[in-house]
Write a protein that holds these residues in place. Structure first.
Motif, short mmCIF file in Angstrom:
data_model
loop_
_atom_site.label_atom_id
_atom_site.label_comp_id
_atom_site.label_asym_id
_atom_site.label_seq_id
_atom_site.Cartn_x
_atom_site.Cartn_y
_atom_site.Cartn_z
N MET A 309 0.98 -1.38 -0.08
CA MET A 309 0.00 0.09 0.12
C MET A 309 0.74 1.20 0.00
SD MET A 309 -1.26 2.65 2.04
CE MET A 309 -1.08 2.00 3.70
N LEU A 310 1.89 1.31 0.75
CA LEU A 310 2.94 2.73 0.83
C LEU A 310 3.84 2.67 -0.35
CD1 LEU A 310 4.16 2.31 4.63
CD2 LEU A 310 2.17 3.87 3.51
N SER A 311 4.17 1.71 -1.15
CA SER A 311 5.02 1.64 -2.22
C SER A 311 4.28 1.34 -3.46
CB SER A 311 5.79 0.39 -2.01
OG SER A 311 5.31 -0.67 -2.20
N ASN A 312 3.15 1.09 -3.70
CA ASN A 312 2.36 0.92 -5.22
C ASN A 312 1.55 2.18 -5.20
OD1 ASN A 312 0.36 0.39 -7.08
ND2 ASN A 312 1.00 -1.87 -6.83
N GLU A 313 1.93 2.91 -6.21
CA GLU A 313 1.04 4.41 -6.09
C GLU A 313 -0.45 4.09 -6.53
OE1 GLU A 313 2.97 6.87 -8.84
OE2 GLU A 313 4.91 7.10 -7.96
N THR A 314 -0.62 2.93 -7.34
CA THR A 314 -2.09 2.76 -7.64
C THR A 314 -2.93 2.27 -6.52
OG1 THR A 314 -1.34 1.88 -9.89
CG2 THR A 314 -3.38 1.30 -9.12
N VAL A 315 -2.37 1.55 -5.72
CA VAL A 315 -3.16 0.81 -4.46
C VAL A 315 -3.15 1.99 -3.38
CG1 VAL A 315 -3.14 -0.60 -2.56
CG2 VAL A 315 -2.09 -1.24 -4.65
N ASN A 316 -2.23 2.91 -3.22
CA ASN A 316 -2.14 4.10 -2.48
C ASN A 316 -3.33 5.09 -2.77
OD1 ASN A 316 -1.35 6.49 -1.10
ND2 ASN A 316 -0.09 5.14 -0.13
N ALA A 317 -3.19 5.30 -4.12
CA ALA A 317 -4.19 6.31 -4.47
C ALA A 317 -5.58 5.77 -4.50
CB ALA A 317 -4.07 6.75 -6.05
N GLU A 318 -5.88 4.56 -4.50
CA GLU A 318 -7.27 4.15 -4.53
C GLU A 318 -7.63 3.92 -3.15
OE1 GLU A 318 -9.13 0.51 -7.00
OE2 GLU A 318 -8.15 -0.38 -5.41
N TRP A 319 -6.90 3.76 -2.08
CA TRP A 319 -7.05 3.84 -0.69
C TRP A 319 -7.54 5.19 -0.25
CZ3 TRP A 319 -8.90 2.22 3.70
CH2 TRP A 319 -8.51 2.59 4.82
N CYS A 320 -6.48 6.10 -0.86
CA CYS A 320 -6.78 7.75 -0.52
C CYS A 320 -8.28 8.06 -1.15
CB CYS A 320 -5.70 8.45 -1.13
SG CYS A 320 -4.34 8.28 -0.06
N ALA A 321 -8.48 7.61 -2.24
CA ALA A 321 -9.77 8.01 -2.70
C ALA A 321 -11.04 7.15 -1.96
CB ALA A 321 -10.02 7.49 -4.34
N PHE A 322 -10.83 6.17 -1.54
CA PHE A 322 -11.92 5.72 -0.61
C PHE A 322 -12.10 6.45 0.52
CE2 PHE A 322 -12.96 2.91 2.82
CZ PHE A 322 -13.85 2.23 2.53
N MET A 323 -11.15 6.96 1.29
CA MET A 323 -11.20 7.73 2.28
C MET A 323 -11.74 8.98 1.84
SD MET A 323 -7.65 6.84 4.55
CE MET A 323 -6.52 7.37 3.26
N ALA A 324 -11.32 9.53 0.93
CA ALA A 324 -12.08 10.92 0.40
C ALA A 324 -13.56 10.95 0.32
CB ALA A 324 -11.20 11.24 -0.77
N ASP A 325 -13.93 9.58 -0.15
CA ASP A 325 -15.22 9.55 -0.31
C ASP A 325 -16.04 9.38 1.02
OD1 ASP A 325 -15.21 9.63 -3.04
OD2 ASP A 325 -15.24 7.50 -3.35
N LYS A 326 -15.25 8.74 1.89
CA LYS A 326 -15.99 8.61 3.40
C LYS A 326 -16.06 10.14 4.08
CE LYS A 326 -16.27 4.33 4.62
NZ LYS A 326 -17.61 3.83 5.01
N ILE A 327 -15.00 11.03 3.61
CA ILE A 327 -15.04 12.41 4.10
C ILE A 327 -16.30 12.89 3.55
CG2 ILE A 327 -13.84 14.31 4.52
CD1 ILE A 327 -11.27 12.68 4.53
N ARG A 328 -16.32 13.01 2.55
CA ARG A 328 -17.48 13.63 1.54
C ARG A 328 -18.80 12.98 2.08
NH1 ARG A 328 -13.96 12.45 -2.98
NH2 ARG A 328 -12.70 14.49 -3.41
N SER A 329 -18.98 11.89 2.52
CA SER A 329 -20.24 11.32 2.73
C SER A 329 -20.47 11.51 4.42
CB SER A 329 -20.26 9.74 2.77
OG SER A 329 -19.41 9.14 3.69
N ILE A 330 -19.38 12.04 5.05
CA ILE A 330 -19.74 12.25 6.52
C ILE A 330 -20.04 13.81 6.77
CG2 ILE A 330 -18.69 12.47 8.78
CD1 ILE A 330 -17.18 9.86 8.26
N VAL A 331 -19.11 14.61 5.96
CA VAL A 331 -19.27 16.09 6.24
C VAL A 331 -20.15 16.88 5.22
CG1 VAL A 331 -18.03 18.27 6.18
CG2 VAL A 331 -16.64 16.00 6.96
N LYS A 332 -21.27 17.53 5.67
CA LYS A 332 -22.36 17.80 4.83
C LYS A 332 -21.96 19.00 4.16
CE LYS A 332 -25.67 16.21 8.51
NZ LYS A 332 -26.76 16.52 9.22
N ASP A 333 -21.18 19.82 4.58
CA ASP A 333 -20.85 20.96 3.83
C ASP A 333 -19.82 20.65 2.64
OD1 ASP A 333 -20.45 23.68 2.77
OD2 ASP A 333 -18.58 23.76 3.91
#
Length: 561
Positions: A309-333
């Protein structure tokens, strides 16, 4: 903190009233002097005494615990599992102490360290309220003279500076701080008397590991909370909870197995490495895996992730995209949500924080977020904070702005080695160490838990270093030597390996490289090669009688012979 903030009498620990244990003394002599009563210093005190050395420990505060003594802010707690943070040298200690939560809070942590100190009768060798101001090496005798601000003076054969990485608070040099008429508190110098936030207008500057804990803890009490953020981090839920009676029984029954795992784990946790690449799973399976990680406890997001996860840019970016979607789903603004999503680094590029209800806090009507890159702070006024958007009035300012990590505490001890060379001068371009425990030109001086240290659970990693320091001084004593010094070649080899490691992924803005302190050299302050490499080198050193160290008699003893 008194030079940068207005303080109440109980905000800064003076080491006067209320201290326990012994007080500072003048002219005492010991074999081993330990500086700092945190998790590392307490272990060093215990091992040195068990090895038969006379030993004293000097502590600036009025109690034990180090980081967990000074950090008393609301919701301060472990983000390492409680039972992996404690000591492993005693089965009886393990069995008699029960952590109430998977990630214990500060009051419980402080109680634990006091229990350990009293359980093993260590308090009698601790002097509280002694801030070390000078440590000077005397070449003829091969000893150190250490002085404290209270007049304490101790002469010691060996000095172990267990001063820690998270001990020197940093406050940015924003104009007008001294003019503010309200209260100011840094998270690492929190007053012992609880602060009443009821109805107060509060500004918090900083959103690192400490900052994210306090925000959700006080939001319901304050009239208004304005959070000033410089860098968004990839925060994930801590997912804390009580330790059930069944779990307590299992922990007690499996002490030997748990101890052995923690003593050999690359992370210092009980976590299991996932031995497959993210790209071996289907996209659907990866999403399900990310969901499991999001709902897992603490550092498992890092240590039980795909191995690449730390060394593979594709996996790291996908995990970050997952977390970004979580943030957008939680924070209303949506605008606030985007500010909370890191744009400049992937997961692991900075130290990941863990929180409870953190993102949800920004849905409260009395909480707002200011990105100081877009709206910079220009000055502190008498009544509040002025930014590019105007002035906002506050009653309290919380500085959650971190630490001078790695070298900060050591550079403030007034250490002078051979020919009076100041350690701060020798390290002016960044730390130079051997295994993160010693530096050339400073004989009999060790600093486990300092720079080039932990890349995992701190007590486990620092414990490895304490053990090699103890082994080295025992070796010196048993072979009639007075002076231990690392060779320049060994120091250079280790320092170069640390700074040139391809495994280092930390950004220049991270405190792991000194990037948070203006003017500080940008150098690696951790050991990116990991714990297994360190343990391998420690084993080789011990088995081969420490080839990287020179052992000798002090000059005055040579002349006596």
């Amino acid at each position: 903190m008194s030079d940068t903030t207005r303080t109440s009498p109980d905000q800064v620990d003076t080491g006067s009233a209320g201290s326990t244990g012994s007080t500072g003394s003048t002219g005492s002599t010991v074999d081993v002097l330990v500086i700092g009563a945190g998790v590392t210093g307490i272990y060093q005190l215990h091992l040195a005494r068990e090895a038969g050395f006379s030993v004293k420990l000097l502590e600036a505060g009025t109690g034990v615990g180090g980081t967990w003594y000074w950090n008393r802010y609301p919701e301060a707690r472990f983000d390492s599992e409680s039972y992996t943070y404690g000591y492993l040298f005693s089965k009886e200690l393990w069995e008699e102490w029960e952590w109430s939560e998977k990630f214990a809070g500060q009051p419980e942590i402080e109680r634990y360290f006091n229990h350990v100190v009293d359980r093993f009768d260590l308090r009698r060798d601790i002097s509280f309220g002694v801030k070390v101001t000078a440590a000077v090496f005397d070449e003829p005798s091969g000893t150190w003279t250490v002085r404290g601000s209270d007049g304490t003076e101790v002469r010691a054969r060996f000095v172990v500076a267990a001063t820690g990485n998270l001990s020197v608070p940093y406050i940015p040099a924003i104009p007008g701080r001294e003019d503010f008429r309200g209260a100011q508190h840094h998270t690492s110098r929190w007053p012992k008397t609880p602060i009443d936030f009821t109805g107060k207008r509060v500004a918090q500057i900083g959103t690192g590991s400490s900052g994210v804990q306090i925000i959700s803890a006080i939001a319901d009490d304050v009239e208004r909370l304005t959070v000033f953020q410089k860098d968004a981090d990839w925060l994930t839920p801590l997912n804390n909870g009580p330790i059930t009676p069944e779990e307590q029984a299992e922990l007690k029954a499996n002490f030997e197995s748990i101890r052995d795992t923690l003593n050999t784990s690359p992370s210092g946790f009980l976590h299991q490495i996932v031995m497959r690449s993210g790209l071996e799973d289907s996209p659907e399976d990866r999403q399900a895996f990310y969901e499991e990680r999001w709902n897992g406890p603490g550092f498992t997001k890092l240590t039980e992730h795909y191995y690449d996860m730390l060394s593979n840019e594709t996996v790291n970016a996908e995990w970050c995209a997952f977390m970004a979607d979580k943030i957008r789903s939680i924070v209303k603004d949506p605008e606030t949500a985007e500010k909370l999503i890191p744009k400049a680094h992937g997961y692991g590029g900075r130290r990941p924080p863990f929180g409870t209800g953190y993102f949800e806090t920004y849905n409260k009507p009395n909480v707002s977020l200011v990105d100081i890159n877009e709206t910079p702070i220009t000055r502190i006024t008498e009544d509040g904070i002025e930014t590019a958007a105007g002035v906002e009035e506050f009653d309290i300012i919380i500085w959650a702005t971190g630490y001078d990590f790695g070298t900060g505490a050591l550079n403030r001890l007034g250490v002078r080695g051979r020919q009076g060379l100041p350690l701060k001068e020798y390290w002016s371009d960044g730390p130079r160490t051997y295994l993160g425990v010693a530096t050339a030109g400073f004989p009999n001086f060790f600093f486990p838990g300092g720079p080039h240290g932990a890349t995992g659970n701190n007590p486990r990693y620092a414990g490895d270093q304490v053990e090699i320091v103890t082994d080295a001084i025992v070796h010196a004593r048993d072979h009639g030597h007075d002076v231990i010094e690392v060779t320049e070649a060994a120091e250079e080899e280790w320092t170069d390996s640390v700074n040139n490691s391809t495994m280092s992924s930390f950004l220049e803005s991270s405190y792991f490289s000194g990037g948070n302190i203006p003017g500080k050299p940008i150098k690696q302050l951790l050991n990116p090669s990991g714990r297994w490499k360190l343990q391998e080198l420690i084993r080789e050193a011990v088995q081969n009688d420490f080839p990287a160290l020179t052992f000798s008699k002090a000059t005055e003893r040579k002349s006596e012979a």
